[in-house]
Design an enzyme around this catalytic site. Structure first.
Site, mmCIF file in Angstrom:
data_model
loop_
_atom_site.group_PDB
_atom_site.id
_atom_site.type_symbol
_atom_site.label_atom_id
_atom_site.label_comp_id
_atom_site.label_asym_id
_atom_site.label_seq_id
_atom_site.Cartn_x
_atom_site.Cartn_y
_atom_site.Cartn_z
ATOM 1 C CG ASP A 156 -1.673 -1.173 1.385
ATOM 2 O OD1 ASP A 156 -2.465 -1.508 0.188
ATOM 3 O OD2 ASP A 156 -3.397 -0.922 2.095
ATOM 4 N N GLY A 157 2.226 1.305 0.820
ATOM 5 C CA GLY A 157 2.685 2.189 0.470
ATOM 6 C C GLY A 157 3.257 2.452 -0.871
ATOM 7 C CB THR A 183 -7.523 0.100 7.305
ATOM 8 O OG1 THR A 183 -7.612 0.674 5.567
ATOM 9 C CG2 THR A 183 -9.682 -0.154 6.867
ATOM 10 C CB ALA A 184 -3.729 2.996 7.637
#
Length: 296
Positions: free
Chosen positions: A73-74, A185-186
């Protein structure tokens, strides 16, 4: 869902440094070339394959119909900030740990990308946040969150929060997370914030270890403007972080203004994508107590 979009030119950006990403990168490139798709490589990603013909990530927005991000995701966060202004959609191959955004499994690369090329996919739009800091010429943006925090933990910082120019509260804490639904959600989730469906037009403000028992996460409409004024007499350095990838120092008495950015990220998912299914898999919602006891 079948979508009438053609992807004749596909850009690729990969997280560098791991053999797993390199293996998936090769498979993505080989598959696209087997389908006679014009492949445009980001410079560092091209170098992983021994190619010196790569381009700058932001230029892909003008040259490509689709960008595939290989990593976690990063990797998508960085691509989103660079490509959202051009409106080019992004598809993620997950080689990270969690993968709420990058949801193509390495085992399904050819199948899932084939479906997408055939027009069988789902498009989600995610808004970004932009920050305006007094004394700073740039206007950085974030897909997940804007974070105000203290640079020399465990000291607290003091700040005033205003929403649409209305005073909300003065707070002593380790910081404040201003999160989009995508970012819920992070980091915001780790700090006790709510899970928000990505389609919501809302922002959540999550205090970090506030010096009060009554401070709770606050959800506001996405159209509202937030302003944080750092206490003028604090003796600790404060920092601003955008997606934990771009950082600036902010001085006592300076202010940060955060608002929704006009550009939106277009994120592509293969067929069968479900936000709730992702939550079940990544957050262990589907595990029953009996399965845990039996080691299943």
């Amino acid at each position: 869902m079948s979508v009438n979009m053609q992807f004749n030119s596909v850009g690729i950006v990969a997280k560098t440094g791991t053999d797993q990403v390199l293996e998936s990168l090769r498979r993505v490139v080989d598959f696209l070339e087997s389908r006679s798709v014009d492949v445009v490589m980001e410079a560092d990603s091209a170098a992983m394959l021994g190619n010196s013909d790569g381009c700058v990530l932001s230029d892909m927005g003008q040259d490509c119909d689709l960008v595939i991000a290989v990593g976690g995701d990063g990797n998508i966060l960085g691509a989103a900030r660079a490509l959202a202004p051009a409106g080019v959609p992004i598809l993620g191959v997950n080689r990270g740990r969690v993968g709420f955004l990058a949801d193509i499994s390495p085992d399904d690369i050819e199948l899932s990308i084939g479906d997408v090329l055939a027009g069988d996919f789902v498009i989600e739009e995610h808004f970004l946040l932009e920050g305006e800091v007094s004394g700073l010429d740039a206007e950085p943006c974030a897909l997940n969150e804007v974070l105000i925090h203290t640079a020399n933990l465990p000291k607290m910082i003091e700040f005033d929060l205003f929403i649409n120019d209305e005073f909300v509260y003065n707070q002593h804490s380790d910081g404040l997370i201003i999160s989009t639904p995508t970012g819920s959600t992070a980091y915001a989730l780790s700090a006790g914030g709510p899970i928000m469906h990505p389609s919501l037009d809302a922002v959540v403000l999550v205090p970090m270890f506030p010096h009060t028992l009554t401070s709770r996460p606050l959800v506001i409409p996405g159209s509202f403007t937030m302003k944080v004024v750092i206490g003028p007499h604090i003796d600790v350095k404060a920092r601003l972080s955008f997606d934990s990838q771009i950082e600036f120092e902010i001085e006592p008495g300076e202010e940060l203004v955060v608002r929704k950015r006009k550009d939106r990220l277009k994120l592509i998912h293969p067929p069968g994508h479900s936000f709730y299914n992702v939550c079940r898999n990544k957050l262990d919602w589907a595990t029953r107590a009996g399965d845990k006891l039996n080691g299943q």
